[in-house]
Design a protein around this motif. Structure first.
Motif: not given
Length: 560
Positions: A471-474, A479-481, A493-494, A503-507
């Protein structure tokens, strides 16, 4: 909504750490900037279906032909619904989208359909009203909604309304269009250098048509016309539609030359009136505004949130700015432009509204062409789109890496969907209405990708499933990191909703990078999605870290 630990807020203010290693001489410094203000986008205020839906834009003429005439139709689309969503959340072979946006399907003399000549009739090339109603029934069975392109900025020049309006200054429908005795001399408003006229001569007078003389603008200041447009909206909602995409929404009512041709108070007032009517006719119907402009102007089309959660004007608005910055960031190997756009959204969007991010659409050169067919960048783009807040829109064929056709025209942005690599592409048994885009015989088709674990299509399917699993992703906030300045090798970002944090991280580079350290005390990470060779999120003496190979993504639910 739970609060992040103070240490993580500090991380958001200073920028997430990360360095290039392996895979070549990556950036030695991620370009973080001290004292960057914390950026937070609040979760959607409402719980309507569209606030967390994944939409799929369909050009019916190019999706699936059912009768061999080379043109896609509604029966063809109906036959492909299981590809889009088979209705079973436990299967993995469907794309898993939640809603379809059908580009114009009303009767029109053109291939594109944006010059409507009958708002009540389906374009005969596409089928019948019964075909449309059956499509809605079957889509709804599978859990999908259907929204229609409702083109009410203008009609076609052949519409009976305009024919009557042009017939005489005393015509009963004269006021349904905008007429002047003399040419006011206005030019198109989207460029100060435009010399294209917007007034066109007919029968001794001049009518206004901001795009071209074949599409005269409707006069929404006319009360009779406003009532008719609202009647038509109710009619299609009764016929099964779940809402409307609103073409050229910022050019609806003109009050003068130049700036008076866009974003007028009268335009906003009409959309509030129209939105209130649609909410009354079908409370959960959605309106999606096409307002191709800067982020601060787009923000105004949500209207007021004082009485209607999410805004009393248009509840979704396409985010052209995020599309531009994703492309810029991926082609520049730098996440900072994307982070900066998220920060701008946090500043100017009303709290609690729902964004509508997308990568490209039918008016833009296709994503794959803009990214030079680079597989890593295409993988990045998919992951970015499906992890951002709002209701993402996916253009048909984008999940295959479809490229533009061979010409410099709009048709080349809307070529037939390649279901396999045969001459007819699985699209038609006849001659396609337009040629397929390049590469469809050698991998850019559904048959070549549907059972390949590493394909772009499989990636979209997996990311949409991950989105639906959280639900958080949807429909959560963000919150930008990452820092918004310098050169950022990662976007991190979270996503938050209530007690759930993801927690989402993109390289976004071609190098191996280290993500973190993130201060997440007491966290037990649960993988929602991770590309091959993305390391586990592990706790070190300085915080939680992970390593990401080039162009990869990691998504972890942060369990207490």
């Amino acid at each position: 909504m739970s609060r992040l630990p103070a240490s993580l807020i500090l991380l958001a203010m200073t920028g997430a750490c990360g360095s290039g290693s392996g895979g070549g001489p990556g950036p030695s410094n991620p370009g973080t900037t001290p004292n960057t203000p914390a950026v937070e986008i609040t979760p959607a205020a409402g719980d309507e279906w569209y606030r967390k839906a994944v939409f799929y834009e369909v050009f019916v003429r190019s999706f699936q032909d059912s009768n061999g005439d080379g043109k896609g139709d509604l029966k063809g689309l109906l036959s492909r619904l299981d590809y889009l969503n088979d209705g079973d959340p436990n299967t993995t072979q469907d794309l898993g989208v939640d809603a379809l946006w059908l580009m114009p399907i009303f009767e029109s003399p053109s291939y594109h359909g944006y010059d409507v000549v009958d708002y009540e009739r389906i374009e005969p090339d596409y089928g019948t009203l019964e075909d449309f109603e059956l499509l809605c029934v079957e889509a709804h069975k599978r859990g999908m909604r259907v929204i229609l392109d409702f083109v009410i900025n203008h009609s076609g020049v052949g519409h009976p309304w305009f024919v009557e309006s042009a017939s005489s200054p005393t015509s009963a429908k004269r006021g349904w269009y905008v007429w002047k005795d003399q040419d006011p001399g206005w030019k198109q408003p989207w460029s100060q250098f435009s010399n294209t006229p917007t007034w066109h001569k007919r029968n001794g007078a001049y009518y206004y048509g901001v795009f071209w003389d074949g599409m005269p603008d409707l006069n929404m200041q006319n009360a009779e016309l406003r009532a008719e447009v609202k009647r038509l909206a109710s009619l299609w909602l009764e016929r099964g539609a779940d809402g409307f995409r609103l073409d050229a929404a910022r050019y609806l009512i003109e009050t003068g030359a130049g700036a008076g041709q866009a974003d007028t108070p009268e335009t906003h007032a009409f959309w509030k009136e129209f939105a209130a009517h649609v909410r009354q006719a079908k409370p959960d119907a959605v309106l999606v505004g096409e307002n191709w402009s800067t982020t601060p102007i787009v923000a105004t089309y949500y209207g007021s949130t004082a009485k209607v959660p999410g805004g009393d004007e248009l509840p979704l608005n396409f985010n052209f700015g995020i599309s531009e910055q994703i492309l810029a960031g991926l082609n520049g190997n730098n996440a900072a432009p994307i982070a900066a756009k998220l920060a701008e959204m946090a500043r100017v969007y009303p709290a609690g509204v729902s964004d509508a991010p997308f990568l490209t659409n039918h008016d833009m050169v296709r994503l794959s062409t803009q990214l030079s067919g680079n597989a890593g960048k295409l993988a990045n783009a998919a992951a970015l789109l499906l992890t951002l807040p709002g209701a993402p829109f996916l253009y048909y064929g984008e999940e295959l890496g479809m490229s533009n056709g061979g010409e410099n025209n709009d048709e080349s942005k809307r070529t037939p969907m390649p279901w396999n690599g045969t001459a007819g592409g699985g699209f038609t048994t006849g001659t396609p209405w337009y040629s397929f885009s390049g590469g469809y015989t050698s991998g850019r088709n559904v048959a070549a990708q549907e059972n390949a674990a590493g394909s772009l299509l499989s990636r979209y399917r997996a990311l949409i499933r991950a989105r639906h699993a959280s639900e958080a992703l949807s429909r959560g906030g963000l919150k930008l990191l990452s820092s918004t300045q310098g050169t950022q090798v990662m976007l991190s970002f979270v996503r938050t909703l209530g007690e759930e944090r993801v927690l989402v991280v993109h390289n976004v580079t071609d190098y191996n990078v280290s993500a973190g350290p993130f201060d997440l005390p007491g966290t037990t990470p649960e993988i929602l999605f991770a590309d091959s060779n993305v390391s586990a999120l592990t706790k070190t003496a300085t915080g939680w870290q992970a390593s990401l190979p080039p162009r990869t993504t990691g998504i972890w639910r942060l369990k207490p």
